[in-house]
Design an enzyme around this catalytic site. Structure first.
Site, PDB file in Angstrom:
ATOM      1  N   VAL A   1       1.218  -3.763   3.956  1.00 23.28           N
ATOM      2  CA  VAL A   1       1.069  -5.029   4.676  1.00 23.28           C
ATOM      3  C   VAL A   1       2.296  -5.934   4.558  1.00 23.28           C
ATOM      4  O   VAL A   1       2.366  -6.972   5.217  1.00 23.28           O
ATOM      5  CB  VAL A   1      -0.197  -5.793   4.229  1.00 23.28           C
ATOM      6  CG1 VAL A   1      -1.447  -5.013   4.587  1.00 23.28           C
ATOM      7  CG2 VAL A   1      -0.140  -6.138   2.749  1.00 23.28           C
TER       8      VAL A   1
ATOM      9  N   TYR B   1      -2.566  -1.639 -10.655  1.00 21.37           N
ATOM     10  CA  TYR B   1      -2.523  -1.450  -9.206  1.00 21.37           C
ATOM     11  C   TYR B   1      -1.715  -2.546  -8.512  1.00 21.37           C
ATOM     12  O   TYR B   1      -0.857  -2.262  -7.664  1.00 21.37           O
ATOM     13  CB  TYR B   1      -3.956  -1.412  -8.654  1.00 21.37           C
ATOM     14  CG  TYR B   1      -4.030  -1.516  -7.153  1.00 21.37           C
ATOM     15  CD1 TYR B   1      -3.522  -0.507  -6.333  1.00 21.37           C
ATOM     16  CD2 TYR B   1      -4.590  -2.641  -6.535  1.00 21.37           C
ATOM     17  CE1 TYR B   1      -3.577  -0.610  -4.952  1.00 21.37           C
ATOM     18  CE2 TYR B   1      -4.645  -2.760  -5.159  1.00 21.37           C
ATOM     19  CZ  TYR B   1      -4.135  -1.733  -4.373  1.00 21.37           C
ATOM     20  OH  TYR B   1      -4.175  -1.846  -3.011  1.00 21.37           O
TER      21      TYR B   1
ATOM     22  N   LYS C   1       0.647   3.473  -3.015  1.00 21.96           N
ATOM     23  CA  LYS C   1      -0.440   4.428  -3.217  1.00 21.96           C
ATOM     24  C   LYS C   1       0.060   5.868  -3.147  1.00 21.96           C
ATOM     25  O   LYS C   1      -0.470   6.756  -3.833  1.00 21.96           O
ATOM     26  CB  LYS C   1      -1.534   4.195  -2.172  1.00 21.96           C
ATOM     27  CG  LYS C   1      -2.218   2.836  -2.323  1.00 21.96           C
ATOM     28  CD  LYS C   1      -3.073   2.476  -1.116  1.00 21.96           C
ATOM     29  CE  LYS C   1      -3.715   1.109  -1.312  1.00 21.96           C
ATOM     30  NZ  LYS C   1      -4.446   0.629  -0.125  1.00 21.96           N
TER      31      LYS C   1
ATOM     32  N   SER D   1       0.800  -1.234   0.000  1.00 21.62           N
ATOM     33  CA  SER D   1       0.000   0.000   0.000  1.00 21.62           C
ATOM     34  C   SER D   1       0.828   1.277   0.000  1.00 21.62           C
ATOM     35  O   SER D   1       0.295   2.355  -0.253  1.00 21.62           O
ATOM     36  CB  SER D   1      -0.947   0.007   1.207  1.00 21.62           C
ATOM     37  OG  SER D   1      -2.065  -0.800   0.953  1.00 21.62           O
TER      38      SER D   1
ATOM     39  N   TYR E   1      -4.321   3.255   7.372  1.00 20.94           N
ATOM     40  CA  TYR E   1      -5.600   2.560   7.342  1.00 20.94           C
ATOM     41  C   TYR E   1      -6.550   3.161   8.381  1.00 20.94           C
ATOM     42  O   TYR E   1      -6.547   4.368   8.587  1.00 20.94           O
ATOM     43  CB  TYR E   1      -5.397   1.047   7.563  1.00 20.94           C
ATOM     44  CG  TYR E   1      -4.344   0.440   6.671  1.00 20.94           C
ATOM     45  CD1 TYR E   1      -4.427   0.557   5.281  1.00 20.94           C
ATOM     46  CD2 TYR E   1      -3.254  -0.261   7.192  1.00 20.94           C
ATOM     47  CE1 TYR E   1      -3.472   0.001   4.450  1.00 20.94           C
ATOM     48  CE2 TYR E   1      -2.287  -0.825   6.370  1.00 20.94           C
ATOM     49  CZ  TYR E   1      -2.406  -0.689   5.004  1.00 20.94           C
ATOM     50  OH  TYR E   1      -1.456  -1.236   4.190  1.00 20.94           O
TER      51      TYR E   1
END
Length: 307
Positions: A253, A181, A57, A54, A235
């Protein structure tokens, strides 16, 4: 401080829902801190490789925003925290017209992946790896084993992508957006690379080299990026860590954490800094257990919080 974190009881779990990440060593712990003068502080195997997950991102948002302009990106994705898990679908159903709440959750990141420059998946991924390479000074590529593992288990992300496409938030096809992605999530780098990316963001996009200093991105893009990291980067624990650590961060993660310090002092380092941390055991939310423990300790000890 490093030793206190290392010796703490083992907690958390590996991200074994992605089969390739289940093979990581549970005992890894690495830290790399760099300031704007190039001074460094390190611990552990900071040259060891991890995948972005992540954290990608942040990079894809920077590239898309600086390519299209912030306003065009914001037509497709908002910048509001959700308080929901990163792979939640429920907010898409309650948001006006199904617009993703922010680029740091899966729905927003899949949307942003489809907005990257290039007409093919390969070109869009390359736009991000090229950007990372400019900042870190070395080449980066996709870990194909991790990517394949993620594609084979992408049931929920595929559902999110289909919902986004049905509401006209994706450019191109669902499979193109999803593949882009997941390839971005599978980019390999080191803890040192994370720190250099963190420093780059801390300096508002100023690339610091031996021969020259130049801005690769606009300050507006850098400002939005830091705001998103602070409010949405961890998150549905982002608010908690804004209060207890108080610096812009983004976790993944795989156990990596990317951090940016606007002004501080850690031992002989001072001013703007980037911090990279890696420890693969994560909590139920998805954040590195030892990584967040370490960051909370140094933030309190060196008074790094912006609040």
């Amino acid at each position: 401080m490093f030793e206190a974190v290392i010796s703490a009881p083992e907690k958390g779990h590996l991200a074994d829902y992605i089969p390739a990440l289940a093979n990581q060593s549970k005992n890894l712990f690495a830290v790399y801190i760099i300031d704007e003068k190039g001074e460094v502080l390190t611990f552990g195997d900071f040259k060891g490789v991890l995948t972005l997950q992540s954290i990608s991102k942040v990079m894809s948002f920077i590239v898309a925003a600086d390519s299209l302009g912030i306003d065009q990106v914001l037509e497709k994705v908002d910048v509001e925290p959700t308080g929901d898990p990163f792979n939640s679908i429920v907010r898409l159903e309650v948001a006006e017209k199904g617009k993703p709440f922010n680029p740091m959750i899966n729905a927003g990141a899949i949307t942003v992946a489809s907005l990257l420059p290039g007409d093919t998946v390969e070109a869009r991924v390359k736009s991000v790896t090229d950007f990372i390479s400019q900042v870190t000074g070395r080449e980066h590529s996709v870990n194909q084993e991790v990517f394949k593992s993620e594609m084979e288990t992408a049931y929920r992300n595929r559902a999110i992508a289909n919902y986004l496409k049905a509401n006209d938030y994706l450019r191109g096809t669902v499979e193109e957006a999803l593949e882009t992605y997941l390839q971005l999530c599978s980019i390999e780098l080191t803890t040192e690379d994370l720190a250099r990316l963190g420093l780059f963001i801390a300096t508002d996009g100023l690339l610091l080299t031996v021969t020259e200093n130049k801005n690769l991105i606009t300050r507006k893009t850098a400002r939005y990026t830091k705001a998103l990291m602070m409010t949405c980067g961890l998150y549905n624990a982002s608010g908690k860590y804004a209060a207890t650590i108080g610096i812009p961060m983004k976790s993944g993660v795989s156990g990596g954490v990317l951090c940016t310090v606007q002004n501080g002092q850690i031992e002989h380092l001072q001013g703007r800094m980037g911090i990279g941390v890696f420890s693969p055991m994560i909590d139920e939310i998805g954040n590195s257990v030892k990584g967040m423990d370490f960051l909370q300790r140094i933030s309190e000890h060196y008074n790094l919080s912006v609040f």
